[in-house]
Design an enzyme around this catalytic site. Sequence first.
Site, short mmCIF file in Angstrom:
data_model
loop_
_atom_site.label_atom_id
_atom_site.label_comp_id
_atom_site.label_asym_id
_atom_site.label_seq_id
_atom_site.Cartn_x
_atom_site.Cartn_y
_atom_site.Cartn_z
N CYS A 86 -7.50 -2.11 5.81
CA CYS A 86 -8.73 -1.32 5.87
C CYS A 86 -9.93 -1.97 5.21
O CYS A 86 -11.00 -2.07 5.80
CB CYS A 86 -8.49 0.06 5.24
SG CYS A 86 -9.96 1.11 5.24
N CYS A 143 0.84 -1.20 0.00
CA CYS A 143 0.00 0.00 0.00
C CYS A 143 0.87 1.25 0.00
O CYS A 143 0.62 2.20 -0.74
CB CYS A 143 -0.92 -0.01 1.22
SG CYS A 143 -2.00 1.45 1.31
#
Length: 365
Positions: A203, A107
Amino acid sequence: MENTLLKKKKLVFVGLSGGVDSSVSAALLIKQGFDVVGVFIKVWQPDIKLTGGCSWREDRLDAMRVCSKLKIPFFTLDLEQEYKKEVADYMISEYKSGHTPNPDVMCNKYVKFGAFFDWAVKHGADFVATGHYTRISKFKNKYKLLKGNDKKKDQSYFLWTLTQRQLEKTLFPIGNLEKKEVRRLAKKFGLENANKKDSQGVCFIGKIEMIDFLKKYIKPKLGNVLNEKGENIGSHDGIYFFTLGQRHGFKIFKKTIKEKPYFIIQKSIKNNTLTVSHNPIDDKNLASCEVKIKKENWISGELPNVKKTYLARIRYRQPLEKCFLSVEKNKDIFIKFEMSQKTPTPGQSIVIYDGEVCLGGGIIK
């Protein structure tokens, strides 16, 4: 005209997650005289309904409230495609290969310091900033990535893929602070999210077990759990859902209350079996002094001195262990530890340090 240009404020695009760390980072940059723009990065979420999923809408609202309080512009950057490809698909693919992925590293590499970084620079940013607990220093025209001052929150492990190009245009405003000080500053700045809890895990998965998410994309296949003698003592739902050293998720037949927990010490993708042991610490399958790496990145742009002793970790928060680098004739790179390392699993990131400096790292092969 020339004097006007010299006095122009430097423009910083801050990646706002809606959390307290990035919010305080924005506030500190304003206080330091920067021209600040808040950017909320919208990432991919699966098309399936998962209980306790990521509250990105609430996080976005929190980020908007912060920008309103600080009186700075707010943008939403849609990076769903990039996140789906480089983080979600990568993670699923790694599990299918029997590896242990690190989605946080990817990420940072492809989303925050990839697509977001490039977008910000393209739109005139002099710098980008995030709420990571890490620091940057410059010495002889080289940028160094340093550990955060808060040792409990240091996030340099997840940033080993950064390069000189990125560090030159990156700011980590809270890297020299401890978490308690960040929360105190949030209250001082009047930010509503001062007491907001830190986000946990990946997330888009939300507050559910990783195995439950993966079962939506990897078909479960019943297999046997074996003891060290090769005897069938239990079952599992699919070998791809497990990693070496794991002690839960599989079933053991005739397990008693007093019985010690079992740890996974070996996986056979071919036979779809897991081998478990009561005492993995002494098992040779779980310990190694030598780790081969691939896709390595050295933040300085140069291979570290192979004659010097360094420190390294193969998991976040793992105590640093002494090691040195070895480059074979075929240019393969090995990290050799002084002490055996428990469960160095293919796919994991190994990160190398020289004191406070993060030198870079690679992926265990």
